[in-house]
Design an enzyme around this catalytic site. Structure first.
Site, PDB file in Angstrom:
ATOM      1  N   SER A   1      -0.221  14.875  -1.257  1.00  0.00           N
ATOM      2  CA  SER A   1      -0.488  13.563  -1.852  1.00  0.00           C
ATOM      3  C   SER A   1       0.798  12.941  -2.364  1.00  0.00           C
ATOM      4  O   SER A   1       1.660  13.624  -2.905  1.00  0.00           O
ATOM      5  CB  SER A   1      -1.478  13.689  -3.014  1.00  0.00           C
ATOM      6  OG  SER A   1      -1.691  12.425  -3.610  1.00  0.00           O
TER       7      SER A   1
ATOM      8  N   LYS B   1      -7.728  18.501  -2.038  1.00  0.00           N
ATOM      9  CA  LYS B   1      -7.132  17.199  -1.716  1.00  0.00           C
ATOM     10  C   LYS B   1      -8.221  16.148  -1.520  1.00  0.00           C
ATOM     11  O   LYS B   1      -8.080  14.991  -1.931  1.00  0.00           O
ATOM     12  CB  LYS B   1      -6.281  17.319  -0.443  1.00  0.00           C
ATOM     13  CG  LYS B   1      -5.717  15.982   0.081  1.00  0.00           C
ATOM     14  CD  LYS B   1      -4.889  15.258  -0.959  1.00  0.00           C
ATOM     15  CE  LYS B   1      -3.998  14.175  -0.368  1.00  0.00           C
ATOM     16  NZ  LYS B   1      -4.664  13.161   0.438  1.00  0.00           N
TER      17      LYS B   1
ATOM     18  N   GLU C   1      -9.342   9.441  -6.997  1.00  0.00           N
ATOM     19  CA  GLU C   1      -8.492   8.265  -6.779  1.00  0.00           C
ATOM     20  C   GLU C   1      -9.345   7.018  -6.522  1.00  0.00           C
ATOM     21  O   GLU C   1      -9.058   5.934  -7.055  1.00  0.00           O
ATOM     22  CB  GLU C   1      -7.564   8.550  -5.605  1.00  0.00           C
ATOM     23  CG  GLU C   1      -6.625   7.437  -5.219  1.00  0.00           C
ATOM     24  CD  GLU C   1      -5.868   7.800  -3.941  1.00  0.00           C
ATOM     25  OE1 GLU C   1      -5.870   6.978  -3.001  1.00  0.00           O
ATOM     26  OE2 GLU C   1      -5.292   8.905  -3.887  1.00  0.00           O
TER      27      GLU C   1
END
Length: 480
Positions: free
Chosen positions: A132, A186, A193
């Site tokens: 990321s 992830k 996010e």
């Protein structure tokens, strides 16, 4: 002449992310083998950045593999799905026992689990690795989330830890767990996010609607917030975007951008996985749905025509109090999003036997990644203090912030509802908080209804066992 095995690690796939990751490795002193299906990209990398370190270029996959020291470590940086499988199929016959294939793309963790099992059968290690930070992170130091075997990490760990972002001298990289654990973490990172961005967008919308403020004025509010508990990369760049003026029109940049948010699928994967695991990630789900809704332009236009005046006029009497209310509501909602995300990781870890360290995960998100934020240190402390913490919301620091923000949170959501300003992530986060703390939920009625129409049975609060009421008969109760 045969290729000499001199490279410590290789990268195949030299689009922007692969190119920058290769440069990062070379800048940190590693000899890097590079390869791309189209040789022009390999030549371009060497022509433009060959002086940044030691690169060994190859135009064929066979020469690329031959240039790597044993055990070979090959990073695959191609499009997820079929293209990744095609590269792996080409690599496997060229590799030997103990070699390592690393997928640093945005793969679905289930694909990673499948590939890991298949390559294990060939005596190879497959390491699904979440990366990321975008193209800048790949070049200057990303957050790195490797899965795979502990043995493979002994080779990869020193390399990845050197090129990762560093916070307080600690690399933003650690071994997450076996097979698909890295890509799972992830995926959840990206889900958080989504929620984080949706909450920020709702806060901006509330400030603009309630204060009739310009984007530039709201940018200053976000800059001030970034100096406190909300400090994060996303809050920082929100101020940058809101303060930007479009050169072509002279208007605020945010006003010339089409209000239809796109997505690459990781938010959707997160929601689907949470449904499979039975974990309520309401904030992430609403953020994902909000992006979908924004793209339904025809439906939105029809609804505007049908309901042009469905909200009340919004009148804010005290600007400073309102701004502080929105800040507190944003902080509380963000805490809910992170709490739900860590609940999801814990559930995945239990389901797939990964033994993921939640505090350690928070540590590697402190730098390099998109959701890096000041309070990740607090998350690490919370899980280090109580490994089996039932929910992040009850850890002392988070409980204090959420508890103190509840009155403001309720005012903001209520005022937005009256004014017709949509706040799906704020509202669902508050509803989740209230459901979590409720002494009794209406789920009891749902169980009664299920028993009535489908004889699905129910449990009682006063004795053990499963029961069914004979609804179509004399309504007596029988043990199921």
């Amino acid at each position: 002449m045969a290729q000499q095995a001199t490279a410590q690690i290789g990268v195949t796939g030299l689009a922007v992310m692969g190119r920058n990751l290769a440069r990062n490795l070379a800048r940190n002193g590693f000899t890097v083998a590079v390869h791309n299906r189209s040789p022009e990209r390999t030549r371009s990398l060497l022509a433009e950045h060959g002086d940044e370190g030691t690169f060994v270029s190859s135009e064929s996959m066979a020469d690329f593999v031959a240039s790597l020291e044993r055990p070979r470590a090959v990073i695959v940086m191609v499009k997820a799905g079929g293209p990744t499988d095609a590269v792996i199929d080409e690599l496997v016959p060229l590799l030997e026992d103990g070699d390592i294939v690393v997928d640093c793309g945005n793969a679905h963790f289930a694909d990673t689990r499948r590939r890991e099992e298949a390559l294990r059968g060939h005596g190879l290690h497959f390491v699904g690795t979440g990366v990321s930070g975008g193209e800048e992170g790949a070049l200057h130091g990303p957050s790195i989330m490797p899965g795979g075997s502990a043995e493979s990490y002994r080779k990869l760990g020193p390399i990845f830890e050197r090129i990762a972002a560093q916070v307080d001298g600690v690399p933003c990289c650690r071994h997450i767990g076996p097979d698909g654990a890295g890509h799972f973490v992830k995926m959840v990172h990206n889900g958080i996010e989504y929620a984080d961005m949706q909450l920020i967008a709702e806060a901006y919308d509330l400030l603009r609607a309630g204060l009739s403020a310009s984007p530039a004025e709201i940018a200053e509010i976000f800059r001030e917030w970034n100096g406190g508990e909300l400090e994060s990369f996303l809050i920082e760049i929100t101020a940058d975007v809101l303060g930007h003026t479009d050169a072509a029109t002279g208007r605020p940049f945010v006003d010339v951008v089409l209000d239809q948010a796109e997505q690459k699928g990781t938010g959707r994967w997160t929601v689907q996985s949470a449904l499979d695991l039975g974990i309520p990630i309401t904030g992430i789900a609403e953020a994902t749905f909000a992006r979908s809704l924004s793209g339904h332009a025809d439906q939105r236009a029809a609804a505007r025509r049908a309901f042009p005046d469905a909200g009340e006029k919004w009148q804010v009497d005290d600007r400073d109090t309102f701004v502080e209310d929105v800040r507190r509501a944003l902080l509380a909602s963000k805490i809910v999003a992170y709490a739900q995300g860590f609940d999801h990781i814990r559930a995945g870890s239990l389901e797939y036997d990964w033994d993921i360290d939640l505090g350690g995960t928070a540590t590697i998100w402190r730098g390099g990644c998109i959701i890096r934020a000041r309070f990740l240190d607090r998350i690490r402390e919370a899980y280090d203090t109580e490994r089996e913490l039932p929910t992040l919301l009850v850890a002392p620091w988070f409980a204090d912030r959420v508890g103190a923000g509840v009155p403001a949170w309720r005012r903001v959501v209520a005022d937005a509802a009256r004014a017709g300003v949509p706040t799906p992530a704020f509202s669902s986060s508050l509803a989740y908080f209230d459901a979590l703390r409720a002494e009794r939920l209406p789920a009891a009625l749902i169980q009664g209804l299920r028993d009535n129409f489908g004889a699905h049975t129910y449990h009682r609060v006063d004795r053990e066992g499963s029961f069914h009421t004979l609804w179509a008969g004399d309504r007596s109760e029988v043990e199921a």
